[in-house]
Every structure is written in C-alpha cells, then in structure tokens.
Design a protein around this motif. Sequence first.
Motif, PDB file in Angstrom:
ATOM      1  N   THR A 182      24.054   1.771 -27.679  1.00  0.00           N
ATOM      2  CA  THR A 182      23.847   0.919 -28.858  1.00  0.00           C
ATOM      3  C   THR A 182      23.965   1.767 -30.114  1.00  0.00           C
ATOM      4  O   THR A 182      23.318   2.816 -30.212  1.00  0.00           O
ATOM      5  CB  THR A 182      22.431   0.277 -28.836  1.00  0.00           C
TER       6      THR A 182
ATOM      7  N   PHE B 191      22.521   2.750 -21.554  1.00  0.00           N
ATOM      8  CA  PHE B 191      22.780   1.726 -22.571  1.00  0.00           C
ATOM      9  C   PHE B 191      23.391   2.412 -23.790  1.00  0.00           C
ATOM     10  O   PHE B 191      22.909   3.453 -24.228  1.00  0.00           O
ATOM     11  CB  PHE B 191      21.478   1.028 -23.008  1.00  0.00           C
TER      12      PHE B 191
ATOM     13  N   SER C  19       5.463   2.617 -20.350  1.00  0.00           N
ATOM     14  CA  SER C  19       6.382   1.745 -21.068  1.00  0.00           C
ATOM     15  C   SER C  19       7.683   2.498 -21.390  1.00  0.00           C
ATOM     16  O   SER C  19       7.635   3.651 -21.808  1.00  0.00           O
ATOM     17  CB  SER C  19       5.697   1.278 -22.350  1.00  0.00           C
ATOM     18  N   GLY C  20       8.812   1.862 -21.125  1.00  0.00           N
ATOM     19  CA  GLY C  20      10.097   2.467 -21.453  1.00  0.00           C
ATOM     20  C   GLY C  20      10.665   3.367 -20.370  1.00  0.00           C
ATOM     21  O   GLY C  20      11.721   3.967 -20.543  1.00  0.00           O
ATOM     22  N   CYS C  21       9.990   3.483 -19.222  1.00  0.00           N
ATOM     23  CA  CYS C  21      10.455   4.422 -18.191  1.00  0.00           C
ATOM     24  C   CYS C  21      11.564   3.836 -17.319  1.00  0.00           C
ATOM     25  O   CYS C  21      12.093   4.530 -16.454  1.00  0.00           O
ATOM     26  CB  CYS C  21       9.289   4.899 -17.323  1.00  0.00           C
TER      27      CYS C  21
ATOM     28  N   THR D 275      21.115   5.595 -24.370  1.00  0.00           N
ATOM     29  CA  THR D 275      19.794   5.612 -23.745  1.00  0.00           C
ATOM     30  C   THR D 275      19.977   5.695 -22.233  1.00  0.00           C
ATOM     31  O   THR D 275      20.587   4.812 -21.627  1.00  0.00           O
ATOM     32  CB  THR D 275      19.003   4.334 -24.083  1.00  0.00           C
TER      33      THR D 275
ATOM     34  N   ALA E 218      18.418   4.956 -19.283  1.00  0.00           N
ATOM     35  CA  ALA E 218      17.264   4.194 -18.800  1.00  0.00           C
ATOM     36  C   ALA E 218      16.936   4.554 -17.350  1.00  0.00           C
ATOM     37  O   ALA E 218      15.765   4.600 -16.974  1.00  0.00           O
ATOM     38  CB  ALA E 218      17.546   2.697 -18.926  1.00  0.00           C
TER      39      ALA E 218
ATOM     40  N   LYS F 274      11.438   0.495 -15.693  1.00  0.00           N
ATOM     41  CA  LYS F 274      11.010  -0.455 -14.651  1.00  0.00           C
ATOM     42  C   LYS F 274      11.799  -1.762 -14.713  1.00  0.00           C
ATOM     43  O   LYS F 274      12.325  -2.230 -13.701  1.00  0.00           O
ATOM     44  CB  LYS F 274       9.505  -0.756 -14.786  1.00  0.00           C
ATOM     45  N   SER F 275      11.855  -2.362 -15.913  1.00  0.00           N
ATOM     46  CA  SER F 275      12.552  -3.651 -16.037  1.00  0.00           C
ATOM     47  C   SER F 275      14.047  -3.496 -15.792  1.00  0.00           C
ATOM     48  O   SER F 275      14.676  -4.377 -15.191  1.00  0.00           O
ATOM     49  CB  SER F 275      12.311  -4.259 -17.421  1.00  0.00           C
ATOM     50  N   THR F 276      14.599  -2.376 -16.245  1.00  0.00           N
ATOM     51  CA  THR F 276      16.031  -2.130 -16.020  1.00  0.00           C
ATOM     52  C   THR F 276      16.315  -2.070 -14.523  1.00  0.00           C
ATOM     53  O   THR F 276      17.261  -2.695 -14.032  1.00  0.00           O
ATOM     54  CB  THR F 276      16.443  -0.807 -16.705  1.00  0.00           C
TER      55      THR F 276
HETATM   56  N1  LIG Z   1      19.619  -3.959 -23.302  1.00  0.00           N
HETATM   57  C1  LIG Z   1      19.260  -2.735 -23.705  1.00  0.00           C
HETATM   58  N2  LIG Z   1      19.965  -2.075 -24.650  1.00  0.00           N
HETATM   59  C2  LIG Z   1      19.614  -0.829 -25.042  1.00  0.00           C
HETATM   60  N3  LIG Z   1      18.567  -0.136 -24.545  1.00  0.00           N
HETATM   61  C3  LIG Z   1      17.827  -0.752 -23.595  1.00  0.00           C
HETATM   62  C4  LIG Z   1      18.124  -2.074 -23.130  1.00  0.00           C
HETATM   63  N4  LIG Z   1      17.205  -2.410 -22.194  1.00  0.00           N
HETATM   64  C5  LIG Z   1      16.374  -1.364 -22.072  1.00  0.00           C
HETATM   65  N5  LIG Z   1      16.746  -0.356 -22.914  1.00  0.00           N
HETATM   66  C6  LIG Z   1      16.093   0.963 -23.035  1.00  0.00           C
HETATM   67  O1  LIG Z   1      16.020   1.538 -21.733  1.00  0.00           O
HETATM   68  C7  LIG Z   1      14.764   2.191 -21.531  1.00  0.00           C
HETATM   69  C8  LIG Z   1      14.045   1.553 -20.342  1.00  0.00           C
HETATM   70  O2  LIG Z   1      13.651   0.224 -20.708  1.00  0.00           O
HETATM   71  P1  LIG Z   1      12.888  -0.760 -19.708  1.00  0.00           P
HETATM   72  O3  LIG Z   1      13.604  -0.765 -18.416  1.00  0.00           O
HETATM   73  O4  LIG Z   1      12.730  -2.055 -20.412  1.00  0.00           O
HETATM   74  O5  LIG Z   1      11.480  -0.028 -19.539  1.00  0.00           O
HETATM   75  P2  LIG Z   1      10.087  -0.567 -18.959  1.00  0.00           P
HETATM   76  O6  LIG Z   1      10.316  -1.903 -18.337  1.00  0.00           O
HETATM   77  O7  LIG Z   1       9.661   0.491 -17.989  1.00  0.00           O
HETATM   78  O8  LIG Z   1       9.148  -0.630 -20.126  1.00  0.00           O
HETATM   79  C9  LIG Z   1      14.016   2.065 -22.850  1.00  0.00           C
HETATM   80  O9  LIG Z   1      14.256   3.235 -23.595  1.00  0.00           O
HETATM   81  C10 LIG Z   1      14.658   0.878 -23.514  1.00  0.00           C
HETATM   82  O10 LIG Z   1      14.565   0.956 -24.906  1.00  0.00           O
END
Ligand SMILES: Nc1ncnc2c1ncn2[C@@H]1O[C@H](COP(=O)(O)OP(=O)(O)O)[C@@H](O)[C@H]1O
Length: 236
Positions: free
Chosen positions: A17, A15, A44-46, A22, A24, A48-50
């Motif tokens: 920004t 990402f 958190s932040g590893c 970042t 991810a 998973k959601s990405t």
């Molecule tokens: N749309 C985005 N823009 C910038 N950074 C992002 C975005 N989405 C996630 N990140 C960054 O990517 C990393 C992984 O995020 P995420 O997948 O949400 O983690 P988790 O779900 O494991 O908590 C984090 O550092 C987060 O801040």
Amino acid sequence: MADSIIEIEQLTKVFYTDEIETHALSGVHMQIKRGEYVAMSGPSGCGKSTLLSIIGLLDTPTAGRYQLNGKEVANLDFADRSRIRNQEIGFIFQSFNLIGDLSVAENVELPLTYRAGMPAAERKARVQESLERVNMAHRMRHYPAQLSGGQQQRVAVARALAGSPSILLADEPTGNLDSKNGEAVMKLLKELHDEGATICMVTHDPRFAAHAERQIHLFDGKVVAEGELSQLMAEA
Ligand SMILES: Nc1ncnc2c1ncn2[C@@H]1O[C@H](COP(=O)(O)OP(=O)(O)O)[C@@H](O)[C@H]1O
Ligand SMILES: [Mg+2]
C-alpha cells in the motif's frame, strides 16, 4: 496425511500500500487435523486475521502451499475459491456480518442458495435444523436489528453450520459481546466440537483459548511456541 484438513507450509503474505510493504505472514507452517479445536492467539497486528482469511479462502497468499482436504488451494482462481469456500468453510466474524434487510432464516439460507443442485426443501430443512442447533429457531422471522449481539452471533454460527463445512473458522467471535454472551458462544463452539466439528478460532482472551485442545501462538507473522511467545512479549 489423511486426517489433516489443513496443511500449510512456508506461507507468506505481503500487502503493498502506498509504496509500503507489510509482511503480514512470514513463513507460516501449520496443520489442523479433522475434529481438532485449535485456538490462535498473538498480539494485535501479528497476522491472525490475515492467516484466517487465507485459510478461509477469502484471500490468497503471496507464496507458499496450502492444502485443504488434500487439495492444493493456494492458487485457485476466484470462482473455484468461492465454490470451495462455500462448500468447505464456515466463517464466524467478530461483527457477526448478518445482512440487515434479510430475516434470520434468509441470512442462514443465503450461502446455501449458491450450492448448485441443492433443492429448496433441503435448504429449508437445513435452515431449520441449524437454527434449532443454536436455539434460535423461534426467532426465524426476526431481523438482525431486533436481536441482541449474543443472539446475532448464534445466528451467524447457524449460518456457518448450515452448509456442513469441513471446518469452522472464527475470528474473535466474542470480541463484540459482553462476557455472559461471550461465554455462551464459547460454550456453543465447545459443544459443536464435542459433536465432531473441526474449529480454528482466533482469540486474544486466554480464558477462551483454554477451551481449545491446542493453542497456536503467532508473533510478527510467524508461528512461535508458547514459551517463546511470553519471552518475546517480555522482551518487546
Ligand atoms: N488489506 C490490507 N492491506 C494492507 N495491510 C494489511 C491489510 N490487512 C492487514 N494488513 C496488515 O497486516 C498486518 C497483520 O494484520 P492482521 O492479520 O489484521 O493482524 P491481527 O488480526 O493479528 O491483528 C498488520 O500490520 C496490518 O496492518
Ligand atoms: Mg484480527
């Protein structure tokens, strides 16, 4: 491999920004077989959601390969991605994501209205059937705000099921629920899996991860083995 629904190789996501990069995801490899129930966990932040968003075709990787049902989908354009997502993916979110001014039945029907050529009668039948599956058919005409969190999540599961997707993806599906409702949603996912559904669920609750057949641990944008994770956590 014929029985793999998901095959991911060397997947990265960066990402950008405000001049900050970042990383991810930094080279993820994974496979999910048809009928498997996989839990993904990690701090958190590893990433998973990405990762789940990319698997669910809500987002695209920066690099790497992703095959869904044997078809390369990493670099599809927006329209193809939406179409395949609508057919192949059922998504369950932490915050339910129901539309407030649509009834329960309309929420479940909505994704089906984007299916080219599905007759209205089949849509209605699928709505009925999937709401019955989650024991919410009696609340068909209610609106989301009239339901408890646990009921809203069951409706969201019905919406995910209605299109008969290849895989159900759930991102912290119990995150906004109390433990009783959380348990109920977990029990529902377990039953769906027993009936043949393929599920990939993100959770950081080890009790819920234990419902799955296989656990994948992420750390710092990479898949790590179970033992390695506790080591890394201890060192961090
Ligand atoms: N749309 C985005 N823009 C910038 N950074 C992002 C975005 N989405 C996630 N990140 C960054 O990517 C990393 C992984 O995020 P995420 O997948 O949400 O983690 P988790 O779900 O494991 O908590 C984090 O550092 C987060 O801040
Ligand atoms: Mg997350």
